[in-house]
Design an enzyme around this catalytic site. Structure first.
Site, mmCIF file in Angstrom:
data_model
loop_
_atom_site.group_PDB
_atom_site.id
_atom_site.type_symbol
_atom_site.label_atom_id
_atom_site.label_comp_id
_atom_site.label_asym_id
_atom_site.label_seq_id
_atom_site.Cartn_x
_atom_site.Cartn_y
_atom_site.Cartn_z
ATOM 1 N N ASN A 10 -0.303 -3.527 16.483
ATOM 2 C CA ASN A 10 0.245 -4.798 16.985
ATOM 3 C C ASN A 10 1.518 -5.191 16.221
ATOM 4 O O ASN A 10 2.007 -6.297 16.374
ATOM 5 C CB ASN A 10 -0.794 -5.908 16.867
ATOM 6 C CG ASN A 10 -1.210 -6.151 15.416
ATOM 7 O OD1 ASN A 10 -0.694 -5.510 14.510
ATOM 8 N ND2 ASN A 10 -2.133 -7.058 15.215
ATOM 9 N N ASP A 28 -2.875 -5.998 0.618
ATOM 10 C CA ASP A 28 -3.902 -6.850 1.225
ATOM 11 C C ASP A 28 -5.311 -6.493 0.774
ATOM 12 O O ASP A 28 -5.549 -5.443 0.172
ATOM 13 C CB ASP A 28 -3.801 -6.811 2.761
ATOM 14 C CG ASP A 28 -3.340 -5.460 3.287
ATOM 15 O OD1 ASP A 28 -3.686 -4.438 2.661
ATOM 16 O OD2 ASP A 28 -2.633 -5.420 4.303
ATOM 17 N N HIS A 73 1.821 -5.465 12.898
ATOM 18 C CA HIS A 73 1.679 -6.167 11.616
ATOM 19 C C HIS A 73 2.183 -5.311 10.462
ATOM 20 O O HIS A 73 2.147 -4.086 10.504
ATOM 21 C CB HIS A 73 0.243 -6.673 11.381
ATOM 22 C CG HIS A 73 -0.790 -5.628 11.119
ATOM 23 N ND1 HIS A 73 -2.116 -5.786 11.462
ATOM 24 C CD2 HIS A 73 -0.723 -4.399 10.526
ATOM 25 C CE1 HIS A 73 -2.803 -4.727 11.100
ATOM 26 N NE2 HIS A 73 -1.987 -3.876 10.526
ATOM 27 N N GLU A 124 0.114 -10.951 10.652
ATOM 28 C CA GLU A 124 -0.192 -10.677 12.051
ATOM 29 C C GLU A 124 0.852 -11.332 12.971
ATOM 30 O O GLU A 124 1.569 -12.253 12.544
ATOM 31 C CB GLU A 124 -1.580 -11.225 12.386
ATOM 32 C CG GLU A 124 -2.718 -10.600 11.571
ATOM 33 C CD GLU A 124 -3.091 -9.187 12.026
ATOM 34 O OE1 GLU A 124 -2.248 -8.452 12.558
ATOM 35 O OE2 GLU A 124 -4.276 -8.818 11.835
HETATM 36 C C1 F6R Z 1 -2.894 -1.716 4.882
HETATM 37 C C2 F6R Z 1 -1.953 -2.525 5.645
HETATM 38 C C3 F6R Z 1 -1.826 -2.381 7.127
HETATM 39 C C4 F6R Z 1 -1.760 -0.927 7.585
HETATM 40 C C5 F6R Z 1 -1.681 -0.843 9.108
HETATM 41 C C6 F6R Z 1 -1.697 0.592 9.611
HETATM 42 O O1 F6R Z 1 -2.846 -2.079 3.522
HETATM 43 O O2 F6R Z 1 -1.297 -3.346 5.081
HETATM 44 O O3 F6R Z 1 -0.688 -3.080 7.565
HETATM 45 O O4 F6R Z 1 -0.634 -0.311 7.018
HETATM 46 O O5 F6R Z 1 -2.760 -1.527 9.676
HETATM 47 O O6 F6R Z 1 -2.946 1.139 9.358
HETATM 48 P P1 F6R Z 1 -3.206 2.701 9.537
HETATM 49 O O7 F6R Z 1 -2.393 3.376 8.484
HETATM 50 O O8 F6R Z 1 -4.682 2.861 9.279
HETATM 51 O O9 F6R Z 1 -2.778 3.052 10.914
#
Ligand code: F6R
Length: 265
Positions: free
Chosen positions: A153, A82, A155, A160
């Protein structure tokens, strides 16, 4: 030291490590093995990569392994999950900056093989542009490995939570997404203020994630305990995108720490 234990949940195997750092060592070894096996078999490896806090020690370890001569990225292509939208690649908060700083700048990977969505593509073209990414990945022969973290959440990438059917959710392509309030709140620290977080992001879709030949999911710390239990023990639902990984369970490896595993039983 507590040993690594394996929990079997409805056909999914979860490896529980005494600490996140030990899990990250295992993740880096897994990625290294994937690179070696894929390059031996096909002459190249295609990796799907994640950003965020979770994979940072994995990237540190991969850099160390590369410096020690244990792994080369010469024949590796990468596709990141992303990128915020809109954002310039040179912005300090862009995921391009993150990846260059924490990984790519320290490897022998050819710069033209590191792919991240470009957050400057004009809005009129952005849907076509996101779909192109799926075709690029397919043209490379698909992902050998997709590395994932999980949002609080549920994702994966920036897919999402939503109320679409499971059937539709499993087919979601790469696209522009509005970020969920929990995602915006969690990104606030990186941007200094929640009001500065871009409201949207480009994300690799659920379908291309699930199509990877192997999927490595990392979840660490008490804040991930509840969502991890829902993803693994709950029903498959688009409300918890990580639960959709159950549809590919034989190809998914979960590496978690004891704190994240607290509600798995
Ligand atoms: C990042 C991504 C997100 C993160 C998720 C967890 O490229 O795709 O799905 O993996 O938000 O984020 P952290 O690791 O910061 O808890």
């Amino acid at each position: 030291m507590m040993p690594v234990r394996s929990i079997e949940i409805a056909g999914s195997t979860v490896r529980v490590f005494p600490s996140a750092s030990l899990a990250c060592v295992a993740a880096a070894d897994f990625i290294t093995r994937t690179i070696q096996e894929a390059t031996e078999a096909r002459g190249r490896a295609v990796l799907g990569l994640a950003t965020g806090h979770t994979p940072l020690p994995v990237y540190k370890r991969l850099v160390a392994l590369h410096r020690a001569g244990e792994v080369s990225f010469r024949d590796v292509s990468t596709y990141n999950l992303d990128e915020y939208y809109p954002i310039a690649p040179t912005d300090l908060q862009s995921y391009r900056t993150y990846m260059d700083r924490h990984l790519f700048d320290h490897l022998d990977i050819p710069p033209n093989r590191t792919h991240l969505f470009d957050g400057t593509v004009p809005e009129a073209f952005v849907a076509d542009y996101a779909a192109t990414f799926d075709r690029w990945i397919a043209a490379e022969g698909g992902l050998d490995l997709q590395l994932l973290g999980i949002g609080r959440n549920g994702h994966i990438g920036f897919n999402e939570p939503s109320d679409v059917s499971v059937h539709e959710a499993l087919r979601l392509p790469s696209r522009l997404m509005a970020l969920h309030p929990i995602t915006l709140a969690d990104a606030a620290a990186d941007f200094g203020d929640e009001g500065l977080v871009p409201r949207r992001a480009l994300t690799i879709g659920v379908a291309p994630i699930l199509a990877a030949r192997s999927i490595l999911v990392l979840a660490f710390g008490p804040k991930k305990a509840e969502i991890l239990a829902q993803a693994l023990r709950g029903p498959m639902t688009a409300e918890v995108p990580a639960s959709l990984l159950q549809s590919a369970r034989a190809r998914v490896t979960w590496l978690v720490d004891e704190a994240a595993a607290a509600r798995l039983g």
